[in-house]
Design a protein around this motif. Structure first.
Motif, PDB file in Angstrom:
ATOM      1  N   GLY A 155       0.771  -0.666   0.186  1.00  0.00           N
ATOM      2  CA  GLY A 155       0.464   0.356  -0.021  1.00  0.00           C
ATOM      3  C   GLY A 155       0.431   1.771  -0.511  1.00  0.00           C
ATOM      4  N   HIS A 156       1.928   1.239   0.174  1.00  0.00           N
ATOM      5  CA  HIS A 156       2.933   2.543   0.036  1.00  0.00           C
ATOM      6  C   HIS A 156       3.682   2.603  -1.795  1.00  0.00           C
ATOM      7  CE1 HIS A 156       4.797   0.923   4.821  1.00  0.00           C
ATOM      8  NE2 HIS A 156       4.297   2.543   4.374  1.00  0.00           N
ATOM      9  N   ASP A 157       3.334   3.509  -1.179  1.00  0.00           N
ATOM     10  CA  ASP A 157       3.726   4.820  -2.529  1.00  0.00           C
ATOM     11  C   ASP A 157       3.979   5.703  -3.064  1.00  0.00           C
ATOM     12  OD1 ASP A 157       3.258   5.147  -5.484  1.00  0.00           O
ATOM     13  OD2 ASP A 157       1.082   4.961  -5.818  1.00  0.00           O
ATOM     14  N   GLY A 158       5.336   5.933  -3.448  1.00  0.00           N
ATOM     15  CA  GLY A 158       5.851   6.973  -3.250  1.00  0.00           C
ATOM     16  C   GLY A 158       5.828   8.556  -4.044  1.00  0.00           C
ATOM     17  N   ARG A 159       5.130   7.726  -5.239  1.00  0.00           N
ATOM     18  CA  ARG A 159       4.191   8.959  -6.208  1.00  0.00           C
ATOM     19  C   ARG A 159       3.058   8.976  -5.934  1.00  0.00           C
ATOM     20  NH1 ARG A 159       2.899   3.914 -10.425  1.00  0.00           N
ATOM     21  NH2 ARG A 159       1.179   2.848  -8.592  1.00  0.00           N
ATOM     22  N   ARG A 160       2.781   9.107  -4.530  1.00  0.00           N
ATOM     23  CA  ARG A 160       1.503   9.740  -3.980  1.00  0.00           C
ATOM     24  C   ARG A 160       2.023  10.582  -2.593  1.00  0.00           C
ATOM     25  NH1 ARG A 160      -2.561   5.966  -2.155  1.00  0.00           N
ATOM     26  NH2 ARG A 160      -3.820   7.573  -1.608  1.00  0.00           N
ATOM     27  N   ILE A 161       3.535  10.829  -2.692  1.00  0.00           N
ATOM     28  CA  ILE A 161       3.548  11.378  -1.465  1.00  0.00           C
ATOM     29  C   ILE A 161       4.889  12.071  -1.705  1.00  0.00           C
ATOM     30  CG2 ILE A 161       5.242  10.649   1.158  1.00  0.00           C
ATOM     31  CD1 ILE A 161       3.808   8.275   0.777  1.00  0.00           C
TER      32      ILE A 161
END
Length: 381
Positions: free
Chosen positions: A124-130
């Motif tokens: 569920g982690h997504d560096g594209r959203r942070i």
């Protein structure tokens, strides 16, 4: 990094061994610091092995110690002690990132994946959203790797720590631990303190500059401010002198044996909490920061833009900087830090004129809030 090695609450609580020594004053600043001294001595009576603290008002300096720096020899603490500052490192790291933004080399609205593609991914982690901003103010939702049960057993409880205290951990390995867990929340929907955020921030600094983040801290902050007691140790296991020993229970309770944890490989904290400093340097750093000596007005305003922090009453978290309203209405800006055997606080008023930095050389007892209240409000909390 803010890690309580006894796994108790975010502020230290009681101790069974009290070794109070006489307070030592140096260069009185004018004004009455008696309530501050009383709060420091109360921490030693509560069980902290020793305390060192320095207050600065303008050009006037007052410093004191209580208790001991070595439980075996009863050697007192020194006002010049260097110590591990834990999460106070975060303010240094945030300052460097904001300087890079001011230079046009990055934007705080950049997504983490722009600089570290594929690093924040999984469960569920997504560096594209942070965004980088959400790393710095802890609204990313990224899981805190220091809350991982295996990590705790390996590095914070007695058997694991004594076996693994000299291990070297790569920052990517620390992030990978966090990625084995689900996020705490969707980005921007809540707040939770996560050391993983600042490991990633250090990695971004390295990607943008092509140099170790510690080199950037030295070049941009330590050397210009002549912070001669401040260092980024990397994998060095010792604390430079003058310094005291650091102590921990290495347990889930505040009772039982006390262990000397002075030597450890701080790579387990990396840019979330590995730095070493002393009280005078920390006062100089935070005073310079709040006076605009390190950041342009735009970036300092960004750093001071806070989000609510429910776990700290009357406080807001900015970008590696905490705003706290004390009982007397005074606002102080700064950060706290905890790592094995060391609990530290460094705060200053908004004009940078009145600063206080202190360290307990035990991680399981004492009330740093009482010392801050005493210094700025003239009473214990």
């Amino acid at each position: 990094m803010t890690v309580r090695t006894t796994l108790v609450a975010a502020t230290a609580v009681a101790l069974s061994l009290a070794l109070a020594g006489p307070a030592v004053a140096a260069a009185p600043a004018g004004g009455d610091h008696e309530t501050t001294r009383e709060a420091i001595e109360a921490a030693v009576k509560d069980g902290v092995p020793g305390v060192t603290a320095t207050a600065r008002t303008g050009h006037r300096v007052w410093a004191t110690t209580a208790g001991v720096g070595n439980l075996k020899t009863d050697q007192p603490r020194s006002v010049h002690d260097r110590y591990r500052v834990g999460s106070i490192t975060k303010t240094f790291v945030s300052t460097v990132l904001l300087q890079l933004e001011a230079e046009g080399r990055l934007s705080l609205d950049d997504k983490v994946a722009k600089w570290l593609p594929g690093t924040v991914r999984g469960n569920g982690h997504d560096g594209r959203r942070i965004t980088l901003r959400r790393l710095l103010n802890h609204t990313s939702g990224i899981f805190d790797y220091t809350a991982d049960d295996d990590f705790v057993r390996t590095y914070f409880l007695k058997d694991g720590f004594l076996e693994h205290r000299y291990d070297t951990k790569a920052p990517a390995d620390l992030v990978a631990i966090a990625m084995t867990h689900k996020p705490d929340f969707a980005p921007g929907t809540s707040w939770n303190y996560s050391n993983t955020n600042y490991v990633l921030a250090g990695m971004v600094i390295e990607k943008v500059t092509g140099r170790p983040y510690g080199d950037e801290v030295r070049r941009r902050i330590v050397e210009p401010l002549s912070l001669n007691a401040t260092s980024v140790p990397g994998t060095r296991v010792t604390v430079p002198g003058p310094s005291s020993r650091a102590y921990s229970k290495l347990a889930e309770t505040t009772t039982g044996p006390t262990y000397d944890v002075t030597k450890l490989n701080p790579s387990l904290a990396f840019s979330a909490g590995e730095m070493i400093s002393d009280s005078s340097d920390l006062n100089r750093f935070y005073s310079a920061l709040l006076r605009g000596k390190l950041l342009p007005p735009k970036q300092l305003k960004e750093m001071k833009t806070t989000v609510p922090v429910e776990v700290i009453p009357n406080a807001g978290y900015g970008l590696g900087l905490i705003d706290r309203k004390l009982s007397c209405g005074v606002h102080v800006w700064g950060h706290g830090g905890g790592i094995h055997g060391s609990t530290s606080e460094a705060v200053t008023t908004a004009d940078g004129r009145h600063s206080l930095a202190l360290n307990f050389n035990g991680d399981w007892s004492g009330d740093t809030d009482a010392v801050i209240e005493a210094e700025f409000c003239g009473k214990e909390s």
